[in-house]
Every structure is written in structure tokens, then in C-alpha cells.
Design a protein around this motif. Structure first.
Motif, PDB file in Angstrom:
ATOM      1  N   ASP A 241      -8.685 -25.708 -24.136  1.00  0.00           N
ATOM      2  CA  ASP A 241      -9.151 -26.991 -24.685  1.00  0.00           C
ATOM      3  C   ASP A 241      -8.658 -28.143 -23.831  1.00  0.00           C
ATOM      4  N   ARG A 242      -8.747 -27.994 -22.499  1.00  0.00           N
ATOM      5  CA  ARG A 242      -8.101 -28.942 -21.587  1.00  0.00           C
ATOM      6  C   ARG A 242      -8.640 -30.362 -21.714  1.00  0.00           C
ATOM      7  N   VAL A 243      -9.920 -30.537 -21.941  1.00  0.00           N
ATOM      8  CA  VAL A 243     -10.439 -31.900 -22.084  1.00  0.00           C
ATOM      9  C   VAL A 243      -9.813 -32.570 -23.310  1.00  0.00           C
ATOM     10  N   ALA A 244      -9.749 -31.853 -24.415  1.00  0.00           N
ATOM     11  CA  ALA A 244      -9.150 -32.413 -25.635  1.00  0.00           C
ATOM     12  C   ALA A 244      -7.676 -32.738 -25.436  1.00  0.00           C
ATOM     13  N   VAL A 245      -6.968 -31.875 -24.698  1.00  0.00           N
ATOM     14  CA  VAL A 245      -5.553 -32.141 -24.410  1.00  0.00           C
ATOM     15  C   VAL A 245      -5.417 -33.426 -23.596  1.00  0.00           C
ATOM     16  N   GLY A 246      -6.274 -33.585 -22.587  1.00  0.00           N
ATOM     17  CA  GLY A 246      -6.235 -34.796 -21.772  1.00  0.00           C
ATOM     18  C   GLY A 246      -6.512 -36.044 -22.583  1.00  0.00           C
ATOM     19  N   VAL A 247      -7.471 -35.952 -23.479  1.00  0.00           N
ATOM     20  CA  VAL A 247      -7.804 -37.096 -24.339  1.00  0.00           C
ATOM     21  C   VAL A 247      -6.611 -37.456 -25.221  1.00  0.00           C
ATOM     22  N   ARG A 248      -5.990 -36.458 -25.808  1.00  0.00           N
ATOM     23  CA  ARG A 248      -4.848 -36.721 -26.689  1.00  0.00           C
ATOM     24  C   ARG A 248      -3.697 -37.364 -25.930  1.00  0.00           C
ATOM     25  N   LEU A 249      -3.464 -36.915 -24.695  1.00  0.00           N
ATOM     26  CA  LEU A 249      -2.388 -37.510 -23.908  1.00  0.00           C
ATOM     27  C   LEU A 249      -2.681 -38.974 -23.615  1.00  0.00           C
ATOM     28  N   LEU A 250      -3.888 -39.271 -23.193  1.00  0.00           N
ATOM     29  CA  LEU A 250      -4.245 -40.660 -22.893  1.00  0.00           C
ATOM     30  C   LEU A 250      -4.172 -41.525 -24.150  1.00  0.00           C
ATOM     31  N   GLN A 251      -4.621 -40.999 -25.263  1.00  0.00           N
ATOM     32  CA  GLN A 251      -4.584 -41.766 -26.510  1.00  0.00           C
ATOM     33  C   GLN A 251      -3.149 -42.058 -26.943  1.00  0.00           C
ATOM     34  N   ALA A 252      -2.238 -41.157 -26.626  1.00  0.00           N
ATOM     35  CA  ALA A 252      -0.837 -41.394 -26.958  1.00  0.00           C
ATOM     36  C   ALA A 252      -0.177 -42.350 -25.976  1.00  0.00           C
ATOM     37  N   ALA A 253      -0.490 -42.190 -24.684  1.00  0.00           N
ATOM     38  CA  ALA A 253       0.219 -42.934 -23.644  1.00  0.00           C
ATOM     39  C   ALA A 253      -0.266 -44.368 -23.475  1.00  0.00           C
ATOM     40  N   MET A 254      -1.565 -44.590 -23.563  1.00  0.00           N
ATOM     41  CA  MET A 254      -2.098 -45.909 -23.220  1.00  0.00           C
ATOM     42  C   MET A 254      -1.562 -47.032 -24.109  1.00  0.00           C
ATOM     43  N   PRO A 255      -1.514 -46.879 -25.428  1.00  0.00           N
ATOM     44  CA  PRO A 255      -0.973 -47.977 -26.247  1.00  0.00           C
ATOM     45  C   PRO A 255       0.488 -48.292 -25.959  1.00  0.00           C
ATOM     46  N   GLU A 256       1.248 -47.283 -25.522  1.00  0.00           N
ATOM     47  CA  GLU A 256       2.674 -47.478 -25.261  1.00  0.00           C
ATOM     48  C   GLU A 256       2.943 -48.022 -23.856  1.00  0.00           C
ATOM     49  N   THR A 257       2.000 -47.802 -22.941  1.00  0.00           N
ATOM     50  CA  THR A 257       2.205 -48.168 -21.531  1.00  0.00           C
ATOM     51  C   THR A 257       1.559 -49.502 -21.177  1.00  0.00           C
ATOM     52  N   LEU A 258       0.419 -49.790 -21.769  1.00  0.00           N
ATOM     53  CA  LEU A 258      -0.364 -50.962 -21.391  1.00  0.00           C
ATOM     54  C   LEU A 258      -0.139 -52.104 -22.372  1.00  0.00           C
ATOM     55  N   GLN A 259      -0.376 -53.312 -21.908  1.00  0.00           N
ATOM     56  CA  GLN A 259      -0.195 -54.494 -22.745  1.00  0.00           C
ATOM     57  C   GLN A 259      -1.308 -54.577 -23.779  1.00  0.00           C
ATOM     58  N   ALA A 260      -0.953 -54.815 -25.011  1.00  0.00           N
ATOM     59  CA  ALA A 260      -1.922 -54.885 -26.101  1.00  0.00           C
ATOM     60  C   ALA A 260      -2.949 -55.986 -25.839  1.00  0.00           C
ATOM     61  N   GLY A 261      -4.195 -55.683 -26.128  1.00  0.00           N
ATOM     62  CA  GLY A 261      -5.255 -56.670 -25.997  1.00  0.00           C
ATOM     63  C   GLY A 261      -5.788 -56.866 -24.606  1.00  0.00           C
ATOM     64  N   THR A 262      -5.315 -56.091 -23.640  1.00  0.00           N
ATOM     65  CA  THR A 262      -5.784 -56.211 -22.260  1.00  0.00           C
ATOM     66  C   THR A 262      -6.691 -55.033 -21.911  1.00  0.00           C
TER      67      THR A 262
END
Length: 305
Positions: A76-97
Motif C-alpha cells: 500500500d505504498r501510495v497510501a503510506v506516502g500520503v499518510r506521511l505527507l499528511q502528518a509532516a506537512m502541517p508540522e513542517t510548513l507555515q500555516a496558511g502558506t
């Protein structure tokens, strides 16, 4: 799904292969990467996916996502990749950008090789599911020592750039009719002069290599026909920017200007010279080919609207 605890987990992060692995330690040392920008997905103690962003040491937020890998044995590699990005992006990137663009280096024949095609498409599919879209595909090119560089034929003279205003004026003028996807996109948002200023300030002005490497190409009369910016970035000697003014296109001057930029760097006894151009910029791609530059990789760029 979590960020790295620190530099001591770099071996864990590097378990999935990619060409940038050899640069990760140096990037961490210089601040171009931070442990908090490097995320892993673990199944027990096995690394199944990873993502990392890159940024300038002085910046608070990363400039682009350039490492995103999934264990290809994962069913299920695509789903794993999606879950990782969904977890990482809010914590790494500035909100609202808007998230910074994704950049991936891929084999030059990736469409002809079934394995490479699957790897590229799986990652693109995962990114599409978190809102990204394909922006452009680029050729990554390399000149190697021993490749002949034509001697000047006298059609053009070359001199150093006089000042910032001169290079900005020439950059602005070359944007007329540009085939470069990033420049064309910039021109939908800002006037040509502002686009040139941003490119200069955000990239060209930041290189620590000598500004007297930059060359203006002129006719014997002194009239400028184009320019080239040989430079050295954090990793390689590069042809950072090259252009011919609209009124002088179609005369083959690009070959002379590229040869001059290559000569400037070649005399520095460099191990290679890197360059890149969009797949769709056929005239520039052909000029690099004529100059002996080899297409050793391609690059996929995806963006968020």
C-alpha cells in the motif's frame, strides 16, 4: 510517523536509496536541512517512507521538498506516502502558506524503463492526493572535463557585467518570449522587471562565486545581444542563467554565449559543470547538446496552487 530526533538518526533516514543521500550530512551541518524537516514512516524499526525539505540556513521555512521516498515492497505504498505527507506537512510548513514545490531527480529514460516509471508515478500519485500537480519536467545536464569547448569565432565580444542595473535590464528584456516554465509563470503574477529582480535577489545575488565570472555578450559595435551567469552553488559549478535578447534570437548566438560561460568555469579546473533546462525549451536543450553537455538525469517539479 515522526520527524528525526536528531542528526544521530541520519543512518536510519538514509536506508532508502536516493542520489541526495550523500549530501544530507553536509546539509544538516550547514543548516540547509533540520531534523524537524526530515520525517520518517516506520513499521516497527523498518523505514517504509521518508520526506525531507531543504531551505537556506537563514530562512525560517523550507524552500522545497526534495526527498520523498517509499519502500517499493510496500503493498500500500501510495497510501503510506500520503499518510506521511499528511502528518509532516502541517508540522513542517507555515500555516496558511502554499507548500513549497516538490523536486525529484529521476533517470533520463524513466518513461522507457518500467521499474523507474512505476517509482516516479507512485510518488507523483501520492503527491497529487495531497494537492500537488505536475508543473514542469526538466533536463539536468553536465559538461565534463575533456569535452572540447569551441574557441571564440569573433562574432561576439565578451565583457564583465558593469553593475546590477545592467544585468537586471538584460534579464528583464530576455523574459520577452521566454520558454522557461518558471519565468512564464512569474509573468502571470508580476511585471517582467519585478520577476527579474526577484530572480536576481533570490538566486543569482546569493552565489558566493565571483561576480566577475558573469559575462555580457556584445556585437563588435558594443551592442549587447545576451549574457551568461557562470557560478558555483552549494554543490557544483553551474550555468545559472543564460539568455539572448529577443531582437538577436535566431542567429546562433546562444552557442557562442554558452561556450563563453563554459570556458569561464572550465579554466577553474572544475570536476564538472551542471546546468538544467525545461524539456519544452527545445532550442536551449539543443544548444547544450551541441556544446557537449550530457543529459544525465531529469527533474520533475510539482507545485501546489
Amino acid at each position: 510517523m515522526r520527524p528525526l530526533a536528531g542528526r544521530e538518526e541520519l543512518d536510519l533516514f538514509s536506508r532508502l536509496p536516493y542520489t541526495l543521500n550523500e549530501e544530507l550530512a553536509g546539509d544538516l551541518d550547514t543548516g540547509r536541512r533540520r531534523a524537524s524537516w526530515m520525517w520518517v514512516a516506520l513499521r516497527g524499526d523498518r523505514l517504509v517512507a521518508r520526506a525531507a525539505w531543504w531551505g537556506r540556513p537563514s530562512d525560517d521555512a523550507p524552500s522545497f521538498l526534495d526527498v520523498f521516498d517509499i519502500d517499493d515492497t510496500e503493498p500500500d505504498r501510495v497510501a503510506v506516502g500520503v499518510r506521511l505527507l499528511q502528518a509532516a506537512m502541517p508540522e513542517t510548513l507555515q500555516a496558511g502558506t502554499t507548500p513549497p514545490e516538490y523536486v525529484r531527480f529521476i533517470p533520463p529514460d524513466w518513461r522507457e524503463d518500467a521499474t523507474s516509471q512505476k517509482v516516479v508515478q507512485d510518488r507523483m500519485t501520492a503527491l497529487e492526493q495531497v494537492g500537488a500537480r505536475l508543473f514542469v519536467e526538466r533536463l539536468r545536464l553536465e559538461w565534463r572535463p575533456g569535452t572540447p569547448v569551441p574557441e571564440p569565432d569573433g562574432r561576439l565580444n565578451f565583457r564583465a557585467v558593469r553593475d546590477t542595473e545592467e544585468i537586471l535590464d538584460l534579464m528583464t528584456r530576455t523574459l520577452d518570449g521566454t520558454l522557461d516554465a518558471h519565468s512564464r509563470d512569474d509573468l502571470t503574477r508580476v511585471p517582467a522587471r519585478e520577476a527579474a529582480q526577484r530572480h536576481h535577489d533570490d538566486e543569482l545575488a546569493r552565489y558566493t562565486s565571483p561576480k566577475d565570472w558573469w559575462r555580457i555578450a556584445t556585437l563588435p559595435s558594443g551592442e549587447p545581444v545576451g549574457f551568461v551567469v557562470p557560478a558555483r552553488n552549494d554543490y557544483n559549478p553551474i550555468i545559472a542563467y543564460i539568455g539572448v535578447l529577443p531582437g538577436h534570437r535566431g542567429n546562433g548566438y546562444i552557442d557562442d554565449i554558452l561556450a563563453e560561460g563554459t570556458r569561464v568555469l572550465a579554466v577553474q579546473d572544475v570536476p564538472r559543470i551542471r546546468a538544467a533546462t525545461d524539456v519544452g525549451n527545445v532550442p536551449m536543450a539543443k544548444a547544450f547538446q551541441r556544446a557537449g553537455y550530457v543529459n544525465y538525469e531529469r527533474q520533475i517539479t510539482m507545485t501546489w496552487s
